[in-house]
Write a protein that holds these residues in place. Structure first.
Motif, mmCIF file in Angstrom:
data_model
loop_
_atom_site.group_PDB
_atom_site.id
_atom_site.type_symbol
_atom_site.label_atom_id
_atom_site.label_comp_id
_atom_site.label_asym_id
_atom_site.label_seq_id
_atom_site.Cartn_x
_atom_site.Cartn_y
_atom_site.Cartn_z
ATOM 1 N N UNK A 1 12.893 -20.188 -26.616
ATOM 2 C CA UNK A 1 12.907 -21.507 -26.303
ATOM 3 C C UNK A 1 13.279 -21.791 -25.025
ATOM 4 N N UNK A 2 14.503 -21.299 -24.632
ATOM 5 C CA UNK A 2 15.122 -21.489 -23.310
ATOM 6 C C UNK A 2 14.242 -21.179 -22.176
ATOM 7 N N UNK A 3 13.428 -20.101 -22.484
ATOM 8 C CA UNK A 3 12.436 -19.791 -21.398
ATOM 9 C C UNK A 3 11.103 -20.550 -21.406
ATOM 10 N N UNK A 4 10.995 -21.949 -22.226
ATOM 11 C CA UNK A 4 9.925 -22.581 -22.559
ATOM 12 C C UNK A 4 8.820 -21.941 -23.458
ATOM 13 N N UNK B 1 -0.706 -26.284 -28.368
ATOM 14 C CA UNK B 1 -0.557 -26.427 -29.909
ATOM 15 C C UNK B 1 0.952 -26.787 -30.208
ATOM 16 N N UNK B 2 1.518 -26.024 -29.322
ATOM 17 C CA UNK B 2 3.202 -26.115 -29.648
ATOM 18 C C UNK B 2 3.901 -26.960 -28.624
ATOM 19 N N UNK B 3 3.341 -27.327 -27.590
ATOM 20 C CA UNK B 3 3.946 -27.979 -26.548
ATOM 21 C C UNK B 3 5.067 -27.319 -25.778
ATOM 22 N N UNK B 4 4.717 -26.063 -25.558
ATOM 23 C CA UNK B 4 5.522 -25.148 -24.718
ATOM 24 C C UNK B 4 4.947 -24.801 -23.544
ATOM 25 N N UNK B 5 5.442 -23.943 -22.607
ATOM 26 C CA UNK B 5 5.127 -23.540 -21.230
ATOM 27 C C UNK B 5 4.626 -21.919 -21.551
ATOM 28 N N UNK B 6 4.985 -21.177 -22.393
ATOM 29 C CA UNK B 6 4.409 -20.006 -22.343
ATOM 30 C C UNK B 6 3.173 -19.614 -23.309
ATOM 31 N N UNK C 1 8.801 -10.192 -17.836
ATOM 32 C CA UNK C 1 7.953 -8.989 -17.694
ATOM 33 C C UNK C 1 6.511 -9.679 -17.835
ATOM 34 N N UNK C 2 6.343 -10.766 -18.840
ATOM 35 C CA UNK C 2 5.299 -11.055 -19.227
ATOM 36 C C UNK C 2 4.687 -12.281 -18.640
ATOM 37 N N UNK C 3 5.409 -12.788 -17.758
ATOM 38 C CA UNK C 3 5.307 -14.076 -16.860
ATOM 39 C C UNK C 3 5.285 -13.931 -15.349
ATOM 40 N N UNK D 1 12.843 -29.579 -24.901
ATOM 41 C CA UNK D 1 11.524 -30.225 -25.202
ATOM 42 C C UNK D 1 10.432 -29.353 -24.867
ATOM 43 N N UNK D 2 10.548 -28.245 -24.099
ATOM 44 C CA UNK D 2 9.456 -27.261 -23.846
ATOM 45 C C UNK D 2 9.517 -25.996 -24.805
ATOM 46 N N UNK D 3 10.131 -25.925 -25.830
ATOM 47 C CA UNK D 3 10.269 -25.014 -26.934
ATOM 48 C C UNK D 3 9.929 -25.282 -28.147
#
Length: 317
Positions: free
Chosen positions: A35-38, A10-15, A314-316, A67-69
């Motif tokens: 955002x810097x962590x995707x 939906x948001x075009x993010x990694x997380x 911690x979550x990834x 781009x991934x945030x």
């Protein structure tokens, strides 16, 4: 939009989660770090006293968006927020990736955000709210459960996710009770398209609340979280500090009596909201004997003050 569409898609993010908007806590530094962590960050519009400050914050996050945030703004859409339409206009004029609506009808936000090509996620606490938001055309539902920090719902995470997945056609973003990777994996496994995580980030280095508030999130745990109506007249979870214990968790007998009169009810609630908000504001920025610290039980997993990047790990990992 099919439920199979994940938050990442939906948001075009990694997380698979966004850093939830938290009154007085969330800021641009936290959003940029996410955002810097995707991932995605979100800030309550009410964290800014002036619309010009809100616009400046949006521009700052746009300038640092990879781009991934993604980033968004949370808008309270009930009568207690007198700046709501100006906040909505600022979001549409400046351009944000998404808006999260809370505590009211999202109709106007959805109509205007769609024109600006902004996605809208609606906070809901039950199926009735979810169906109304879906009928208005929102992009996803944020399922606020009974483990959320701040204003919470009535149902447990798993039950609420399953009910909304089975009875709506929208992606479900679970909000509340996520303090570890195991918690996150569980809500995704039972059908959530993603999650909204807030309380674990209160004790981040990027957060601008007082050190006392951050240390409270380290020192206290899930057993210390209580629900009060003293802040806004709506159930809200806070840390059970000595001051909270002193003033009690329920409305006064006079407030309860006045609530029986329909004409007076909304004004009593507005006055309670103003008074409660003042207590929260004071507690977030300085140490006072009236400490009212909003948090959820997921602070159980907070053991020290850390950078946003380490908390996200911690979550990834």
């Amino acid at each position: 939009m099919p439920q199979s569409k994940t938050l990442q898609e939906i948001l075009k993010i990694d997380l698979p989660f966004l850093v939830a908007p938290m009154f007085l806590v969330s800021n641009t530094a936290m959003g940029i770090a996410a955002m810097q962590k995707g991932g995605a960050g979100c800030i309550p519009a009410l964290n800014y006293r002036k619309i010009s400050e809100l616009k400046e914050a949006i521009r700052e996050m746009k300038a640092h968006k990879p781009p991934n945030g993604a980033f968004g703004i949370n808008i309270i859409v009930n009568p207690s927020n007198l700046k709501y339409r100006d906040q909505l206009k600022a979001c549409c004029d400046e351009g944000v990736d998404f808006i999260i609506t809370s505590l009211g009808s999202p109709r106007e936000v959805i109509v205007k955000a769609r024109r600006a090509k902004i996605k809208v996620f609606c906070d809901v606490v039950n199926l009735d709210h979810a169906r109304k938001a879906e009928a208005l055309g929102c992009d996803a539902l944020i399922a606020v459960n009974n483990k959320a920090g701040g204003h919470r719902g009535e149902f447990g995470p798993e039950d609420l996710i399953k009910e909304l997945v089975e009875n709506t056609n929208l992606p479900i973003i679970s909000a509340g009770g996520i303090g570890s990777k195991q918690d996150l994996d569980h809500v995704l496994a039972v059908g959530a398209a993603g999650a909204s995580i807030g309380s674990p980030f209160i004790a981040s280095e990027e957060s601008q609340v007082s050190e006392a508030y951050k240390n409270a999130c380290v020192s206290y745990g899930a057993k210390d979280i209580v629900m009060t109506k003293k802040i806004s007249g709506t159930p809200c979870t806070v840390i059970n500090t000595p001051y909270v214990q002193k003033v009690g968790l329920d409305e006064t007998w006079l407030e309860k009596k006045l609530h029986r009169y329909r004409f007076l009810k909304k004004w009593i609630k507005l006055l309670r909201y103003i008074k409660g908000t003042q207590d929260v504001v004071s507690s977030a920025k300085e140490v006072t004997y009236k400490n009212v610290w909003v948090a959820g039980p997921s602070i159980e997993h907070t053991h020290k003050i850390e950078p946003m990047s380490k908390i996200i790990d911690r979550f990834i990992l």
